[in-house]
Design a protein around this motif. Structure first.
Motif: not given
Length: 324
Positions: A26-30, A65-75, A80-92
């Motif tokens: 996984s780490d090699r692919l990433f 890690r990979t979901r977040l990076t994929l979203t960054d790459s395709n943002k 905006e709604d799609e990005r928030l759904a992918a990141y997760g629209d939450y507080g800590a």
């Protein structure tokens, strides 16, 4: 009959071993191949057959890690709604909603339910930060301290954190981006110390780290201290570093710049830090970052990795041309 049963048992064991999650793959692919789609597919399949809580935790924080990076790459191609759904629209301190089983926040949060790890806390904080950025400055401001606490937990409450460089990077961006007191806890000098710590702990085998060099270079260029002022300020920071040896890890490293300057020349510049200006060091950082990429480009693991290296190099070269 016993021989037949033994052979079958051995085959079953072999299948189980072959199906075991390979974190190195996984780490090699990433990191090496930058094939985030392939990494996410591998992680998704691995999760289906994961048996132990520890294995599930390791898979899930990598999925974050990979979901977040994929979203960054395709943002740019996402709403905006799609990005928030992918990141997760939450507080800590939030829990994922019942309908969310695919956001970066969800994967990090769920990883922590199986086993607490510094990596899961880091990626949870990163997801919170991305959501805050999507909503704008005021929302980011409200999420800043809870994010800091997650990264502090990752850095201070575990005996081992091989990827601590990532948490230092996030802390550096937080302190650089936020206003100072009394509004918030932002500090350009603390941000620079944390970014220096990020660079000194970074993975040089699997990453080019161009973003780290660019970030520190931009901060130094903006601060613009001459050599005389640097020498004076570094001496003061070193006193604070020594004074805070019994403080928390993150508190002590607010003054890491003073300690690093006392150690002579770092690997990216052939001069003591106290003898050059901020802007001279900024130029050296860009030049060093470019040289690293030039060295690694011929060895790139596939077209995606090569493309990412070329993009990093172009950013460094553009900034260098702007400043020269």
């Amino acid at each position: 009959m016993k021989r037949t049963i033994s052979i079958v048992a051995l085959l079953l064991v072999a299948l189980m071993v072959s199906a075991a999650f390979d974190s190195a793959k996984s780490d090699r692919l990433f990191y090496n191949e930058n094939d985030y789609e392939a990494d996410f597919a591998y992680l998704s399949e691995s999760l289906k057959s994961a048996s132990s809580d520890s294995e599930k935790a390791e898979i899930l924080w990598r999925m974050s890690r990979t979901r977040l990076t994929l979203t960054d790459s395709n943002k740019e191609s996402m709403t905006e709604d799609e990005r928030l759904a992918a990141y997760g629209d939450y507080g800590a301190k939030d829990k994922p909603s019942s309908g969310d089983t695919q956001s970066a926040f969800y994967y990090a949060y769920t990883s922590l339910q199986y086993k607490e790890t510094p990596n899961a806390y880091h990626w949870q904080a990163s997801a919170v930060g991305r959501a805050g950025q999507e909503h704008g400055a005021l929302n980011s401001l409200g999420k800043a301290d809870p994010m800091r606490k997650l990264e502090t937990k990752a850095l201070e409450e575990f005996s081992s954190f091989p990827l601590e460089t990532d948490s230092w990077y996030v802390l550096a961006i937080l302190y650089r981006s936020l206003p100072g007191k009394p509004i918030s806890f932002g500090s350009d000098n603390y941000a620079i110390s944390y970014m220096r710590k990020c660079i000194m702990t970074q993975d040089t085998e699997n990453r080019t780290n161009g973003t780290n060099f660019l970030e520190l270079a931009e901060e130094l260029w903006k601060r613009d201290w001459d050599a005389k002022k640097r020498s004076k300020e570094f001496a003061s920071m070193l006193k604070s570093w020594n004074k805070n040896q019994k403080s928390s890890y993150t508190e002590m490293n607010k003054y890491y710049e003073g300690y690093l300057a006392s150690q002579g020349s770092p690997f990216w510049v052939a001069a003591d830090l106290s003898s050059i200006s901020d802007r001279q060091e900024a130029i050296a950082l860009l030049q060093y970052g470019i040289s690293v990429i030039n060295y690694k480009l011929p060895k790139a693991s596939g077209s995606l990795a090569k493309e990412k290296m070329e993009e990093e190099k172009a950013k460094l070269e553009a900034k260098l041309a702007e400043w020269n």
